[in-house]
Motif scaffolding. Structure first.
Motif, PDB file in Angstrom:
ATOM      1  N   GLN A  78      10.748  22.972 -12.780  1.00  7.78           N
ATOM      2  CA  GLN A  78      12.098  22.356 -12.374  1.00  7.78           C
ATOM      3  C   GLN A  78      11.860  21.884 -10.781  1.00  7.78           C
ATOM      4  OE1 GLN A  78      14.882  25.308 -13.626  1.00  7.78           O
ATOM      5  NE2 GLN A  78      14.927  24.289 -15.558  1.00  7.78           N
ATOM      6  N   GLU A  79      11.064  22.800 -10.164  1.00  9.93           N
ATOM      7  CA  GLU A  79      10.944  22.666  -8.697  1.00  9.93           C
ATOM      8  C   GLU A  79      10.110  21.200  -8.256  1.00  9.93           C
ATOM      9  OE1 GLU A  79       8.339  24.732  -5.035  1.00  9.93           O
ATOM     10  OE2 GLU A  79       9.489  26.106  -6.248  1.00  9.93           O
ATOM     11  N   TRP A  80       9.117  21.468  -9.266  1.00  7.31           N
ATOM     12  CA  TRP A  80       8.227  20.186  -8.977  1.00  7.31           C
ATOM     13  C   TRP A  80       8.999  18.932  -9.796  1.00  7.31           C
ATOM     14  CZ3 TRP A  80       4.349  19.282  -6.334  1.00  7.31           C
ATOM     15  CH2 TRP A  80       3.238  20.301  -5.871  1.00  7.31           C
ATOM     16  N   LEU A  81       9.797  18.932 -10.407  1.00  2.00           N
ATOM     17  CA  LEU A  81      10.592  17.722 -10.825  1.00  2.00           C
ATOM     18  C   LEU A  81      11.762  17.557  -9.673  1.00  2.00           C
ATOM     19  CD1 LEU A  81      11.072  18.620 -14.597  1.00  2.00           C
ATOM     20  CD2 LEU A  81       9.723  16.720 -13.614  1.00  2.00           C
ATOM     21  N   ALA A  82      12.226  18.327  -9.044  1.00  2.00           N
ATOM     22  CA  ALA A  82      13.211  18.059  -7.912  1.00  2.00           C
ATOM     23  C   ALA A  82      12.637  17.453  -6.977  1.00  2.00           C
ATOM     24  CB  ALA A  82      13.786  19.728  -7.628  1.00  2.00           C
ATOM     25  N   ARG A  83      11.329  17.494  -6.549  1.00  2.00           N
ATOM     26  CA  ARG A  83      10.606  17.023  -5.404  1.00  2.00           C
ATOM     27  C   ARG A  83      10.260  15.579  -5.764  1.00  2.00           C
ATOM     28  NH1 ARG A  83       5.731  21.005  -3.834  1.00  2.00           N
ATOM     29  NH2 ARG A  83       7.114  22.966  -3.588  1.00  2.00           N
ATOM     30  N   VAL A  84      10.496  15.102  -6.893  1.00  2.00           N
ATOM     31  CA  VAL A  84      10.540  13.692  -7.221  1.00  2.00           C
ATOM     32  C   VAL A  84      11.503  12.833  -6.438  1.00  2.00           C
ATOM     33  CG1 VAL A  84      10.462  11.654  -8.842  1.00  2.00           C
ATOM     34  CG2 VAL A  84       9.025  14.040  -9.253  1.00  2.00           C
ATOM     35  N   HIS A  85      12.912  13.253  -6.306  1.00  2.00           N
ATOM     36  CA  HIS A  85      13.803  12.770  -5.596  1.00  2.00           C
ATOM     37  C   HIS A  85      13.602  12.720  -4.228  1.00  2.00           C
ATOM     38  CE1 HIS A  85      16.370  12.961  -9.069  1.00  2.00           C
ATOM     39  NE2 HIS A  85      16.099  13.951  -9.349  1.00  2.00           N
ATOM     40  N   THR A  86      12.806  13.296  -3.745  1.00  2.00           N
ATOM     41  CA  THR A  86      12.296  13.380  -2.113  1.00  2.00           C
ATOM     42  C   THR A  86      11.750  11.837  -1.778  1.00  2.00           C
ATOM     43  OG1 THR A  86      10.304  14.252  -2.299  1.00  2.00           O
ATOM     44  CG2 THR A  86      12.306  15.537  -1.638  1.00  2.00           C
ATOM     45  N   ILE A  87      11.304  11.198  -2.764  1.00  2.00           N
ATOM     46  CA  ILE A  87      10.415   9.861  -2.522  1.00  2.00           C
ATOM     47  C   ILE A  87      11.461   8.654  -2.740  1.00  2.00           C
ATOM     48  CG2 ILE A  87       8.665   8.461  -3.638  1.00  2.00           C
ATOM     49  CD1 ILE A  87       7.487  10.666  -4.909  1.00  2.00           C
ATOM     50  N   PRO A  88      11.582   7.881  -1.509  1.00  2.00           N
ATOM     51  CA  PRO A  88      12.311   6.867  -1.376  1.00  2.00           C
ATOM     52  C   PRO A  88      12.521   5.925  -2.543  1.00  2.00           C
ATOM     53  CG  PRO A  88      10.946   6.901   0.368  1.00  2.00           C
ATOM     54  CD  PRO A  88      10.290   7.902  -0.562  1.00  2.00           C
ATOM     55  N   SER A  89      11.418   5.561  -3.186  1.00  2.00           N
ATOM     56  CA  SER A  89      11.426   4.459  -4.203  1.00  2.00           C
ATOM     57  C   SER A  89      10.473   4.754  -5.529  1.00  2.00           C
ATOM     58  CB  SER A  89      11.307   2.963  -3.758  1.00  2.00           C
ATOM     59  OG  SER A  89      10.138   2.828  -3.436  1.00  2.00           O
ATOM     60  N   VAL A  90      10.949   5.424  -6.590  1.00  2.00           N
ATOM     61  CA  VAL A  90      10.045   5.843  -7.505  1.00  2.00           C
ATOM     62  C   VAL A  90      10.345   4.927  -8.632  1.00  2.00           C
ATOM     63  CG1 VAL A  90       9.948   7.581  -9.203  1.00  2.00           C
ATOM     64  CG2 VAL A  90      10.791   8.105  -7.116  1.00  2.00           C
TER      65      VAL A  90
ATOM     66  N   LEU B 125       0.833  -1.196  -0.144  1.00  2.00           N
ATOM     67  CA  LEU B 125      -0.089  -0.045  -0.093  1.00  2.00           C
ATOM     68  C   LEU B 125       0.964   1.315  -0.014  1.00  2.00           C
ATOM     69  CD1 LEU B 125      -3.050  -0.182   0.071  1.00  2.00           C
ATOM     70  CD2 LEU B 125      -3.098   0.478   2.463  1.00  2.00           C
ATOM     71  N   LEU B 126       2.069   1.233   0.749  1.00  2.00           N
ATOM     72  CA  LEU B 126       2.934   2.376   0.719  1.00  2.00           C
ATOM     73  C   LEU B 126       3.353   2.682  -0.524  1.00  2.00           C
ATOM     74  CD1 LEU B 126       4.301   4.616   2.522  1.00  2.00           C
ATOM     75  CD2 LEU B 126       6.139   2.897   2.916  1.00  2.00           C
ATOM     76  N   LEU B 127       3.888   1.488  -1.326  1.00  2.00           N
ATOM     77  CA  LEU B 127       4.473   1.854  -2.752  1.00  2.00           C
ATOM     78  C   LEU B 127       3.161   2.454  -3.654  1.00  2.00           C
ATOM     79  CD1 LEU B 127       6.247  -1.346  -3.554  1.00  2.00           C
ATOM     80  CD2 LEU B 127       7.321   0.983  -3.025  1.00  2.00           C
ATOM     81  N   ILE B 128       1.972   2.269  -3.514  1.00  2.00           N
ATOM     82  CA  ILE B 128       1.096   2.742  -4.368  1.00  2.00           C
ATOM     83  C   ILE B 128       0.832   4.439  -4.259  1.00  2.00           C
ATOM     84  CG2 ILE B 128      -1.737   3.014  -4.760  1.00  2.00           C
ATOM     85  CD1 ILE B 128      -1.580  -0.025  -4.263  1.00  2.00           C
ATOM     86  N   GLY B 129       1.054   4.728  -2.640  1.00  6.87           N
ATOM     87  CA  GLY B 129       1.033   6.119  -2.316  1.00  6.87           C
ATOM     88  C   GLY B 129       2.377   6.734  -2.902  1.00  6.87           C
ATOM     89  N   GLN B 130       3.539   6.326  -3.085  1.00  7.59           N
ATOM     90  CA  GLN B 130       4.803   6.668  -3.480  1.00  7.59           C
ATOM     91  C   GLN B 130       4.473   7.073  -5.110  1.00  7.59           C
ATOM     92  OE1 GLN B 130       7.723   4.201  -2.088  1.00  7.59           O
ATOM     93  NE2 GLN B 130       7.593   4.935  -0.250  1.00  7.59           N
ATOM     94  N   GLN B 131       3.901   5.944  -5.640  1.00  3.52           N
ATOM     95  CA  GLN B 131       3.930   5.885  -7.264  1.00  3.52           C
ATOM     96  C   GLN B 131       2.912   7.343  -7.506  1.00  3.52           C
ATOM     97  OE1 GLN B 131       2.319   2.513  -9.089  1.00  3.52           O
ATOM     98  NE2 GLN B 131       2.664   3.292 -11.013  1.00  3.52           N
ATOM     99  N   SER B 132       1.812   7.384  -6.669  1.00  5.02           N
ATOM    100  CA  SER B 132       0.696   8.351  -6.968  1.00  5.02           C
ATOM    101  C   SER B 132       1.489   9.515  -6.723  1.00  5.02           C
ATOM    102  CB  SER B 132      -0.425   8.208  -6.077  1.00  5.02           C
ATOM    103  OG  SER B 132      -1.206   7.157  -6.403  1.00  5.02           O
ATOM    104  N   SER B 133       2.117   9.660  -5.672  1.00  4.29           N
ATOM    105  CA  SER B 133       2.907  11.223  -5.454  1.00  4.29           C
ATOM    106  C   SER B 133       3.985  11.519  -6.693  1.00  4.29           C
ATOM    107  CB  SER B 133       3.771  11.134  -4.177  1.00  4.29           C
ATOM    108  OG  SER B 133       2.881  10.716  -2.953  1.00  4.29           O
TER     109      SER B 133
END
Length: 100
Positions: A30-42, A1-9
């Motif tokens: 660019q700011e939004w794209l940089a935020r993707v790096h804050t997710i542990p497993s994309v 379930l956690l992975l689904i939330g990360q994928q949606s984010s």
């Protein structure tokens, strides 16, 4: 379930970046794209979408020489072994067509 939330984010962040780019807001994109790096497993699919969007942001008119070089740096930094054949051709097409 956690992975689904990360994928949606990750998908949501890339979508917001795409919308910002389409409205000419490259800094916001660019700011939004940089935020993707804050997710542990994309997921790989979201990484692919992020790369495409990142290249498109660097090619926004009026693209300076520095913007174009930054876009090329993104392309050069991609580990092509992890992408499928279709993803590789899509990346090259979407990155090079605006330059022609």
């Amino acid at each position: 379930l956690l992975l689904i939330g990360q994928q949606s984010s990750a998908t949501t962040m890339v979508t917001y970046a795409s919308l910002a780019r389409k409205h000419g807001l490259s800094a916001s994109a660019q700011e939004w794209l940089a935020r993707v790096h804050t997710i542990p497993s994309v997921p790989l699919a979201d990484c692919h979408k992020k790369l495409k969007e990142q290249i498109k942001v660097h090619l926004l008119p009026p693209a300076s020489q520095q913007d174009l070089l930054a876009g090329l740096d993104v392309i050069e930094g991609v580990n092509m072994r992890i992408l499928s054949k279709k993803e590789k051709s899509t990346d090259c097409d979407s990155a090079l067509i605006p330059l022609l």
